[in-house]
Enzyme design. Structure first.
Site, PDB file in Angstrom:
ATOM      1  N   LEU A   1      -1.176   4.158  -0.257  1.00  0.00           N
ATOM      2  CA  LEU A   1      -1.403   4.382  -1.687  1.00  0.00           C
ATOM      3  C   LEU A   1      -2.332   3.106  -2.101  1.00  0.00           C
ATOM      4  O   LEU A   1      -2.274   1.957  -1.575  1.00  0.00           O
ATOM      5  CB  LEU A   1      -0.247   4.028  -2.519  1.00  0.00           C
ATOM      6  CG  LEU A   1       0.731   5.259  -2.413  1.00  0.00           C
ATOM      7  CD1 LEU A   1       2.323   4.785  -3.224  1.00  0.00           C
ATOM      8  CD2 LEU A   1       0.258   6.508  -3.083  1.00  0.00           C
ATOM      9  N   ASP A   2      -3.208   3.399  -3.001  1.00  0.00           N
ATOM     10  CA  ASP A   2      -4.186   2.531  -3.387  1.00  0.00           C
ATOM     11  C   ASP A   2      -3.347   1.163  -3.770  1.00  0.00           C
ATOM     12  O   ASP A   2      -2.288   1.399  -4.368  1.00  0.00           O
ATOM     13  CB  ASP A   2      -5.141   2.904  -4.290  1.00  0.00           C
ATOM     14  CG  ASP A   2      -6.232   3.757  -3.910  1.00  0.00           C
ATOM     15  OD1 ASP A   2      -6.556   3.861  -2.513  1.00  0.00           O
ATOM     16  OD2 ASP A   2      -6.936   4.265  -4.466  1.00  0.00           O
ATOM     17  N   ARG A   3      -3.880  -0.128  -3.772  1.00  0.00           N
ATOM     18  CA  ARG A   3      -3.007  -1.249  -4.307  1.00  0.00           C
ATOM     19  C   ARG A   3      -2.609  -1.021  -5.681  1.00  0.00           C
ATOM     20  O   ARG A   3      -1.430  -1.547  -6.010  1.00  0.00           O
ATOM     21  CB  ARG A   3      -3.899  -2.335  -3.956  1.00  0.00           C
ATOM     22  CG  ARG A   3      -3.276  -3.793  -4.397  1.00  0.00           C
ATOM     23  CD  ARG A   3      -4.144  -4.972  -3.969  1.00  0.00           C
ATOM     24  NE  ARG A   3      -3.358  -6.207  -4.650  1.00  0.00           N
ATOM     25  CZ  ARG A   3      -3.424  -7.348  -3.910  1.00  0.00           C
ATOM     26  NH1 ARG A   3      -4.213  -7.532  -3.014  1.00  0.00           N
ATOM     27  NH2 ARG A   3      -2.672  -8.325  -4.459  1.00  0.00           N
TER      28      ARG A   3
ATOM     29  N   VAL B   1      -1.772   1.225  -7.451  1.00  0.00           N
ATOM     30  CA  VAL B   1      -0.897   2.587  -7.618  1.00  0.00           C
ATOM     31  C   VAL B   1       0.604   2.371  -7.071  1.00  0.00           C
ATOM     32  O   VAL B   1       0.741   1.855  -5.947  1.00  0.00           O
ATOM     33  CB  VAL B   1      -1.500   3.705  -6.889  1.00  0.00           C
ATOM     34  CG1 VAL B   1      -0.794   5.091  -7.056  1.00  0.00           C
ATOM     35  CG2 VAL B   1      -2.914   4.094  -7.327  1.00  0.00           C
TER      36      VAL B   1
END
Length: 223
Positions: A59-61, A63
């Site tokens: 997951l993107d940071r 998110v």
């Protein structure tokens, strides 16, 4: 600070990733999910030496939401294969600026990543290094200014949801990268991994794990 544990057995560790924590160590040197969870396992089971924990997806940071990690290399291999063959399914909730014209549709674009800028761009099909990106979205609620949508990913490209929705004209609330013209610095991006479905690596049973939405802005407008 141990992330909330949603499910755990000998093969899987399912957790709620907090926002703004990287999944694995990066050049910021900030604490990351892998380090936190290895520490949790080491202490809980009094394990000597290095603890194994397999990273299956990301997951993107900025998110948050549900993530699964593999506690054995065999589980990691089997889950990674499920990601590759799309047995592994993820559903996201997002708050976007505006009200999409279509309540429910499928988006298909071709994306290219510029690693030097950490930016992803929509390009024409056939462009060198372009990769197909497909998602479905459904509008759940709108208040005129913002809309809560459910997103099902068919591919897992970097920044995919953020780029495709911004390209359509509905950037995510708080997204400084792909919606800088309508978002203010300091706003938290409104993208949440709300559920994932997988096949248990040894029992072969389908399992779905869910994660409640935060009660913070702008999610609280739709609760």
């Amino acid at each position: 600070m141990i992330p909330k544990i949603i499910y755990e057995d000998n093969h899987l560790l399912v957790v709620e990733k907090p926002v703004n924590i990287p999944v694995q160590a990066d050049n910021t040197k900030d604490i990351d999910m892998l380090t936190l969870l290895k520490q949790y396992l080491k202490e809980k089971y009094n394990k000597p030496g290095e603890v194994y924990l397999g990273l299956v997806h990301r997951l993107d940071r900025p998110v948050g939401g549900v993530m699964v990690f593999a506690k054995t290399s065999k589980s990691a291999s089997r889950l990674s294969e499920q990601v590759r063959t799309r047995i592994f399914k993820k559903v996201y909730l997002a708050v976007v600026r505006g009200v999409p014209k279509e309540q429910k549709t499928k988006l298909r674009n071709f994306l290219v990543k510029d690693s030097s800028k950490n930016m992803v761009y929509v390009v024409k099909e056939g462009t060198r290094d372009a990769k197909e990106a497909v998602l479905e979205y459904e509008v759940l609620k709108s208040n005129g200014e913002l809309s809560l949508i459910k997103v099902k990913l068919h591919t897992g490209r970097p920044h995919q949801i953020r780029v495709q929705l911004s390209h359509l004209g509905y950037p995510l609330y708080g997204d400084q990268r792909y919606g800088a013209s309508v978002n203010k610095p300091g706003q938290q991006i409104a993208l949440w991994a709300s559920s994932l479905t997988l096949e248990h690596p040894t029992k072969k049973e389908e399992m779905t794990f869910n994660c409640e939405l935060p009660k913070t802005e702008p999610w609280n407008r739709f609760l």
